[in-house]
Design an enzyme around this catalytic site. Structure first.
Site, PDB file in Angstrom:
ATOM      1  CD  GLU A 155       4.705   6.634  -1.459  1.00 22.13           C
ATOM      2  OE1 GLU A 155       4.768   7.129  -0.320  1.00 22.13           O
ATOM      3  OE2 GLU A 155       3.869   5.761  -1.771  1.00 22.13           O
ATOM      4  CD  GLU A 198       2.778   4.817   7.082  1.00 21.05           C
ATOM      5  OE1 GLU A 198       3.456   5.158   6.102  1.00 21.05           O
ATOM      6  OE2 GLU A 198       1.591   5.107   7.233  1.00 21.05           O
ATOM      7  N   GLY A 234       3.780  -0.683  -1.556  1.00 25.01           N
ATOM      8  CA  GLY A 234       4.166  -0.057  -2.817  1.00 25.01           C
ATOM      9  C   GLY A 234       5.388   0.833  -2.656  1.00 25.01           C
ATOM     10  CB  ALA A 235       6.490   3.673  -2.589  1.00 29.02           C
ATOM     11  CG  MET A 236       7.889   4.472   4.008  1.00 24.72           C
ATOM     12  SD  MET A 236       6.205   4.570   4.663  1.00 24.72           S
ATOM     13  CE  MET A 236       6.357   6.020   5.710  1.00 24.72           C
ATOM     14  CD  GLU A 237       4.257   8.261   3.694  1.00 25.06           C
ATOM     15  OE1 GLU A 237       4.312   7.236   2.968  1.00 25.06           O
ATOM     16  OE2 GLU A 237       3.384   8.432   4.572  1.00 25.06           O
ATOM     17  CG  HIS A 279       2.437  10.585   1.638  1.00 26.83           C
ATOM     18  ND1 HIS A 279       1.260  10.786   2.339  1.00 26.83           N
ATOM     19  CD2 HIS A 279       2.387   9.291   1.208  1.00 26.83           C
ATOM     20  CE1 HIS A 279       0.541   9.664   2.309  1.00 26.83           C
ATOM     21  NE2 HIS A 279       1.190   8.747   1.624  1.00 26.83           N
TER      22      HIS A 279
HETATM   23  N1  ARG Z   1       2.564   5.334   3.675  1.00 25.57           N
HETATM   24  C1  ARG Z   1       2.834   4.362   2.643  1.00 25.57           C
HETATM   25  C2  ARG Z   1       2.076   4.856   1.434  1.00 25.57           C
HETATM   26  O1  ARG Z   1       0.931   4.936   1.335  1.00 25.57           O
HETATM   27  C3  ARG Z   1       2.411   2.981   2.983  1.00 25.57           C
HETATM   28  C4  ARG Z   1       3.205   2.314   4.045  1.00 25.57           C
HETATM   29  C5  ARG Z   1       2.462   1.251   4.683  1.00 25.57           C
HETATM   30  N2  ARG Z   1       3.312   0.366   5.403  1.00 25.57           N
HETATM   31  C6  ARG Z   1       2.843  -0.630   6.149  1.00 25.57           C
HETATM   32  N3  ARG Z   1       3.710  -1.389   6.709  1.00 25.57           N
HETATM   33  N4  ARG Z   1       1.615  -0.851   6.364  1.00 25.57           N
HETATM   34  O2  ARG Z   1       2.574   5.361   0.529  1.00 25.57           O
HETATM   35 ZN    ZN Z   2       0.424   6.918   1.064  1.00 22.33          ZN
END
Ligand code: ARG
Ligand code: ZN
Length: 880
Positions: A308, A131, A271-274, A311
């Site tokens: 996460e 993402e 922070g993290a990724m779902e 999500h």
């Molecule tokens: N979807 C992730 C979250 O909110 C954030 C990832 C964003 N990554 C980025 N490269 N902008 O938990």
């Molecule tokens: Zn998110």
């Protein structure tokens, strides 16, 4: 000021959205993993959407194309064009299979987007971050969230170097290959957009637990990390289980695969990724243990794990049509996390924390050149739009909708939303329609909130007519112009309110002839309107915007005595805190020299009474005793002098400390310090929070005593909360004991990067002029590197964004230092460079001397050749 490279980058506009001409039904990926070179073979089954034949165009960046064939036939170079991040292929038909083989270089990838290496070449592991648009760095694909495909992923690698092979979806076999190699396959049964693809490969340990969902599915929950930190994953695993149960109970949502993997890495941009079935976390938000994590960090781990996980339904099962709709998943998921955390901990403390965050990060964003709507209408670089506006303001908008519908109505609406859009890509309109249709209410007026940037100001004025026992409240709204949006329309603002009499008793409400209990919600949706209250016995004190019922700036001309009355009498913790904050603002504004003003006296007296009476919870008391931060004070001024704000805020706190008195502070500190429990229960956390505040206040009155106590607290601390508090007091005051404590902390945590980040940050945040010299010495520390985002944030971010009096030096040296570092960082990691550059937001409102030097430093940076699209966009916008 124009950027040299600006004209080359045309913005992408919401208005230009078109359905994809080509989509992908299935994708089979074979990934042959290597640290230096990884080869990816992809087979796409293509679906042609329209009737017209449009050429097949796929995204792809930095890919070395090794082979390409269509429907089994190798393609002649005359039948495809590979240029400028696009692969165009002739001759594809509906149902065609396109096979490509590409090579990427993980170890050379410093952007931490696409496939990259975390840790060293010898011991590190490979992982992906897709993402928003990272998948195109892995293979050719229509890399947009409205293309949902079924993934089958086969990983192949040397077994000794990569014993663990993970991808999203359910495991579908493993096996041996020649020469010590092995393979593992994963099949994802749920169609998903490419940004949710993930893989991880390397030497990792795990802890796991069996879980049965409410609807009966057996799921393996597995936390993965490098061996030396696996013991610190237990708290996160517990938090995951709590999140899953909560989503089943609260929204009726169950998990939907047989495995749920979570991996920790020290090298992560966010922070993290779902990722579906394979969440990847910045270690900062997954690892927790008493020796290296503060109470705040424990709460953050619980919150991010929940975010996460949530999500999986709000983001993955129902995803976004395009990146303009980002808040559809992020604002909604932040809101769900806030509800969860409020349920797990204290609702009013959580609300205070979230509103403070909003004011510290989102309000300044909305008030400056980076202002954008929750649903932006254009962008150049989507990674720059993972902002406080999209996340935090987005969550406030969902909160207003939820408030409008009530608990059951909101649940009904969410059920319809999931039912209608499961397995597809949706828009903000879809969300509003689902919620509205389920309740027979038109919610489309709320779309204005999503489309319009800027924080509305809500002006309130009351008039009491004693003869008619009538109180009239006039409420009017105004939103200032923001870049590209000179004209604003009124938005629906729900104002939750109560009335108090002058003795602090809440009054029954009679609005339009109806008894309305003691609390009502008035929706202000016109530029100005009146609310008339009947049967009001005395001139009331209104308590407005209770629970922060809308993300606005409230303007009501309270007297200090009225605010003190609310601070003392409001039953609701949040509103009590809010009255205290407003009173602190009055006190701050009235401070000149040492003379104590009415406002300052009212603030100090009310807080001293609360302090002495032991009638409220320790944690809430700690928050009440904390005035708004320097950034919030700056946000209210038209000519900002950060050094002055710092000094004045210190002065304000000194008044409070004096009023409470050193003996009372000392006695309370001793009483709190006599409890040595390191437990995480609410009471122990609350005690530590208050103990910290008391020590900080004492340090303003009697530095020697406070420093001796801090040194002792540092020595005897059993947990990080107490240890870091003590270190912070010593370092911020440049106390004689600071050096020894710093040296000890450094030794103690030499092998713990997350704790070492705190060692860097606490020093980078020393207020005032000397901070720059400190930051420069930190930079030459052998443990400093710009390659690791957490470390870069611990120094650059702590200094530029969290230390206004240190960063904003009148000589401009802070600005010049930062722009140099940003240019260097941009060459490695544009996402982080752009993020840290937002520290310049608000420079136009600095007092003239600083404004001038900030402008010069920014102008110089903007002129540099080869800035990334990320940093170029931020600097370009900040300068306008
Ligand atoms: N979807 C992730 C979250 O909110 C954030 C990832 C964003 N990554 C980025 N490269 N902008 O938990
Ligand atoms: Zn998110």
């Amino acid at each position: 000021m124009t950027l040299v490279n600006e004209p080359a980058i045309t913005p992408i506009r919401l208005h230009d959205y078109r359905r994809p001409a080509w989509t992908v039904d299935t994708i089979e990926l074979d990934v042959d993993l290597g640290i230096d070179a990884t080869d990816i073979t992809s087979r796409l089954t293509l679906r042609h959407g329209g009737t017209q034949t449009t050429p097949l165009r796929l995204d792809g960046e930095g890919l070395e194309l090794l082979a390409i064939s269509l429907d089994g036939h190798p393609l002649d170079p005359s039948h495809y064009r590979h240029e400028d991040n696009v692969l165009e292929v002739d001759g594809a038909r509906d149902g065609s299979v396109l096979e490509t083989r590409v090579r990427v270089k993980p170890a050379a990838n410093t952007t931490l987007e696409g496939l990259y290496l975390s840790g060293s070449r010898e011991t590190g592991f490979l992982l992906t971050q897709c993402e928003a648009e990272g998948f195109r760095h892995i293979t050719f694909f229509p890399d947009r969230p409205d293309v949902l495909a079924r993934y089958t992923v086969t990983l192949l690698a040397d077994r000794a170097r990569f014993p663990v092979l993970l991808a999203g979806g359910n495991p579908d076999g493993t096996g041996e290959l020649a020469e010590g190699r092995h393979w593992a396959r994963f099949v994802d049964t749920h169609p998903k957009p490419s940004y949710l693809f993930a893989l991880v490969a390397g030497r990792l340990e795990n802890i796991q637990r069996d879980y049965i969902t409410a609807n009966g599915r057996a799921v393996k929950l597995v936390m993965w990390s490098e061996a030396n930190v696996i013991d610190r994953c237990h708290y996160a695993l517990d938090a995951l289980e709590r999140s899953m149960r909560w989503d089943e109970r609260t929204y009726g949502r169950n998990y939907d695969l047989d495995v749920f993997h979570v991996v920790a890495t020290h090298d992560f941009n966010m922070g993290a990724m779902e990722n579906k079935g394979l969440n990847i976390f910045n270690a900062k938000y997954l690892l927790a243990d008493p020796d290296s994590s503060t109470d705040e960090e424990y709460r953050a781990v619980e919150a991010v794990v929940a975010h996460e996980y949530f999500h999986n339904w709000t983001g993955n099962r129902v995803t976004c049509r395009d990146w303009f709709q980002l808040s559809l998943k992020e604002g909604l998921t932040v809101f769900r996390e806030q509800q969860f955390s409020a349920d797990m901990n204290s609702p009013s403390l959580k609300r205070i924390e979230d509103v403070s965050l909003l004011r510290r990060t989102q309000f300044p964003e909305d008030a400056g050149p980076l202002a954008h709507p929750v649903r932006p209408s254009e962008y150049r670089e989507i990674n720059n739009f993972y902002t406080a506006t999209v996340y935090e303001k987005g969550s406030e908008l969902v909160r207003m909708l939820a408030g409008r519908l009530g608990q059951e109505g909101f649940r009904r609406g969410m059920d319809v939303y999931f039912e209608r859009h499961d397995g597809s890509a949706a828009t903000i309109e879809d969300f509003l329609s689902a919620l509205g249709d389920a309740n027979g209410i038109d919610l489309m007026p709320y779309l204005a909130w999503y489309a319009q940037a800027g924080t509305p100001h809500l002006h309130a004025q009351g008039e009491y007519d004693a003869a008619r026992r009538q109180y009239t409240l006039t409420l009017s709204q105004h939103t200032r112009a923001t870049p590209g949006q000179p004209e604003k329309v009124p938005v629906p603002i729900p104002v939750k309110l109560s009335l108090f009499d002058r003795d602090g008793r809440v009054l029954p409400l009679h609005i339009n002839g109806h008894a309305a209990g003691t609390e009502a919600v008035v929706v202000v949706d016109m530029a100005s309107q009146h609310v008339v209250f009947h049967d009001v016995a005395t001139e009331p004190v209104p308590s407005l915007l209770r629970d922060f019922s809308a993300p606005v700036v409230l303007e009501y001309d309270y007297s200090p005595a009225e605010l003190a009355l609310l601070l003392t009498n409001d039953a609701d913790g949040f509103n009590r805190w809010e009255a205290g904050q407003q009173l602190a603002v009055l006190a701050f504004d009235s401070l000149h020299g040492n003379a104590e003003t009415d406002a300052c006296k009212a603030w100090c007296d009310a807080l001293t009474a609360l302090f002495e009476h032991h009638a409220i919870d320790d944690a809430l008391l700690a928050d009440l005793l904390t005035p708004p931060g320097e950034i919030e004070f700056a946000d209210r001024q038209s000519e900002v002098d950060p050094a002055k704000i710092h000094a004045q805020r210190q002065e304000l706190q000194r008044h409070l400390a004096k009023r409470i008195g050193a003996p009372a502070l000392l006695a309370r500190y001793r009483a709190l310090a006599s409890h040595t429990s390191q437990s995480l229960d609410a009471e122990s956390q609350a005690r530590r929070r208050l103990k910290r505040r008391v020590l900080e206040l004492l340090a303003l009155l009697d530095a020697d005593t406070a420093h001796a106590l801090a040194a002792q607290q540092y020595e005897s601390a059993v947990g990080m909360t107490d240890r870091l508090t003590a270190l912070g007091v010593l370092v911020r005051d440049r106390a004689p004991q600071a050096a020894a404590a710093l040296a000890d902390f450094r030794r103690r945590y030499a092998d713990n990067p997350l704790a070492l980040d705190k060692w860097f940050a606490v020093q980078a945040q020393v207020p005032g002029e000397p901070a720059l010299a400190t930051v420069k010495s930190l930079e030459s520390d052998p443990a400093f590197t710009l390659k690791n985002p957490n470390r870069a944030r611990a120094v650059l971010g702590a200094f530029a964004s969290n230390n206004p009096s240190g960063f904003h030096r009148a000589d401009g040296e802070g600005y010049r230092w930062l722009t140099e570092r940003l240019a260097e960082l941009d060459a490695l990691n544009p996402q982080i460079a752009a993020r840290l550059a937002t520290a310049f937001n608000g420079w136009q409102r600095l007092e003239p001397v600083r404004r001038e030097v900030a402008h010069a430093a920014l102008g110089e940076l903007a002129q540099r050749q080869g800035l990334s699209r990320n940093l170029g966009e931020i600097i370009g916008n900040v300068l306008q």
